[in-house]
Design an enzyme around this catalytic site. Structure first.
Site, PDB file in Angstrom:
ATOM      1  CG  ASN A  88       3.317  -1.043 -17.436  1.00 24.25           C
ATOM      2  OD1 ASN A  88       4.300  -0.007 -16.928  1.00 24.25           O
ATOM      3  ND2 ASN A  88       3.626  -2.087 -17.534  1.00 24.25           N
ATOM      4  CG  PHE A  94      10.861   1.572 -12.369  1.00 26.60           C
ATOM      5  CD1 PHE A  94      10.017   0.424 -12.645  1.00 26.60           C
ATOM      6  CD2 PHE A  94      12.281   1.734 -12.612  1.00 26.60           C
ATOM      7  CE1 PHE A  94      10.743  -0.667 -13.164  1.00 26.60           C
ATOM      8  CE2 PHE A  94      12.846   0.493 -13.193  1.00 26.60           C
ATOM      9  CZ  PHE A  94      12.340  -0.592 -13.778  1.00 26.60           C
ATOM     10  CB  SER A 144      11.392  -1.811 -16.643  1.00 26.36           C
ATOM     11  OG  SER A 144      10.325  -0.913 -17.221  1.00 26.36           O
ATOM     12  CG  ASN A 170       7.444   1.282 -19.271  1.00 27.82           C
ATOM     13  OD1 ASN A 170       7.084   1.841 -20.462  1.00 27.82           O
ATOM     14  ND2 ASN A 170       6.746   0.475 -18.623  1.00 27.82           N
TER      15      ASN A 170
END
Length: 342
Positions: free
Chosen positions: A116, A120, A181, A183
């Site tokens: 993924n 957020f 994270s 990302n």
């Protein structure tokens, strides 16, 4: 083969022409609209009581839903009915944000893994606070995962986290600080000593604060992070987030290895266990650990509990195995050695 894997999962995996995010959203909204009578039927089938206490919170069982599954708390009443002993919503940011461009969620079926790069995507801390105030208690402990808004500069990140904390801590049994994270650009740099020290000082209060770490950190980097956590009052650690590594992918999934984002699921099982074991040994059991990453069976959960975790969380395992996995872990996962849960 159970009903979920033989009948339900094939249907879900075909939704939206096989688009993983379309299936996720469809499932989330169906769970959100589940009537109380249906939830009660589910509860009778899946709920299992095996209480445990960690960081001052009592959990009806060890198995939690990891952050990322229900970012905005849309389906909160459904998760306890599916057997979860606690639920972590988010990751939520101070400012609403759409996340990264689609497609951003990929199934690696042969590997029982997910990649993924959601970024957020969420409605923001104020919207979640309003939702939680309206909903009230859900019957199991609730964790809230906080992240940094993408538009907020790194040097203003503490204030960004603090804004979310002030809005949401009244509704949380614990707060998870997501600084790991892959990302959100620059986010993982917030795992360093100076930032984490300042953040933990600012978030000190009545609600336990846990730090979620990346599996890609070296052992010296983890050790330094643990020093900060112990010195500045972190109540525990969540180990681990998704990985940037692509080790252990099945041959049929290699064409997806180049997709950017964090990998979760079965390829992460052993690395997550190693990180949990290192954290437990390095701290002498002084920091309760929530073990997450590649838990696909009760045996995987038992191994991560034996490594030092007190609680576990499911994400990819739930997608591939369904609610039977929740009950199997709650019912069957036990550490072979005892760990203090402070």
């Amino acid at each position: 083969m159970n009903l979920f894997r033989s009948a339900v999962r094939p249907v879900l995996f075909r939704l939206g022409g096989g688009d993983a995010e379309a299936a996720h959203e469809w499932t989330l909204h169906r769970l959100a609209s589940m009537p109380p009578a249906a939830r009660e039927v589910m509860r009778r089938r899946y709920a299992f009581s095996a209480p445990v206490e960690a960081f001052g919170v009592r959990f009806p069982n060890r198995v939690g839903l990891a952050a990322g599954m229900d970012k905005n708390g849309l389906a909160l009443p459904a998760w306890p009915a599916l057997g979860f002993g606690f639920v972590e919503v988010g990751t939520v940011t101070a400012k609403p944000q759409p996340g990264n461009d689609k497609p951003r969620l990929f199934r690696l079926r042969d590997s029982e893994a997910i990649i993924n790069r959601m970024g957020f995507n969420n409605a923001g801390a104020a919207a979640l606070a309003e939702r939680l105030a309206e909903l009230g208690p859900i019957g199991v402990p609730l964790g809230v995962s906080l992240g940094k808004s993408k538009v907020t500069p790194l040097d203003e990140a503490v204030g960004d986290y603090l804004e979310s904390y002030r809005l949401l801590h009244p509704y949380a049994d614990y707060i998870a600080v997501n600084v790991s994270s892959p990302n959100t650009p620059g986010l993982r740099s917030l795992q360093d000593r100076d930032f984490l020290t300042t953040l933990l000082k600012e978030l000190g209060g009545p609600v336990p604060v846990l730090v979620k770490i990346a599996p890609d950190l070296t052992e010296p980097a983890i050790a330094e992070l643990l020093e900060v956590c112990l010195e500045h009052g972190a109540a525990g650690l969540i180990a681990t987030n998704t990985t940037l590594a692509r080790d252990g992918l099945a041959p049929g999934d290699q064409h997806l290895a180049a997709e950017t984002g964090g990998l979760s699921g079965k390829p992460l099982t052993e690395r997550a266990r190693q990180v949990v074991e290192f954290v437990h040994d390095e701290t002498g059991g002084r920091l309760p650990i929530v073990g997450v990453g590649g838990i696909m069976s009760a045996d995987d959960a038992s191994r991560i509990l034996d490594a030092g975790a007190t609680l576990v969380q499911l994400y990819s395992g739930f997608i591939y195995k369904g609610p039977d996995l929740v009950k199997a872990v709650a019912q069957g996962a036990r550490p072979a050695r005892a760990h203090a849960a402070r």
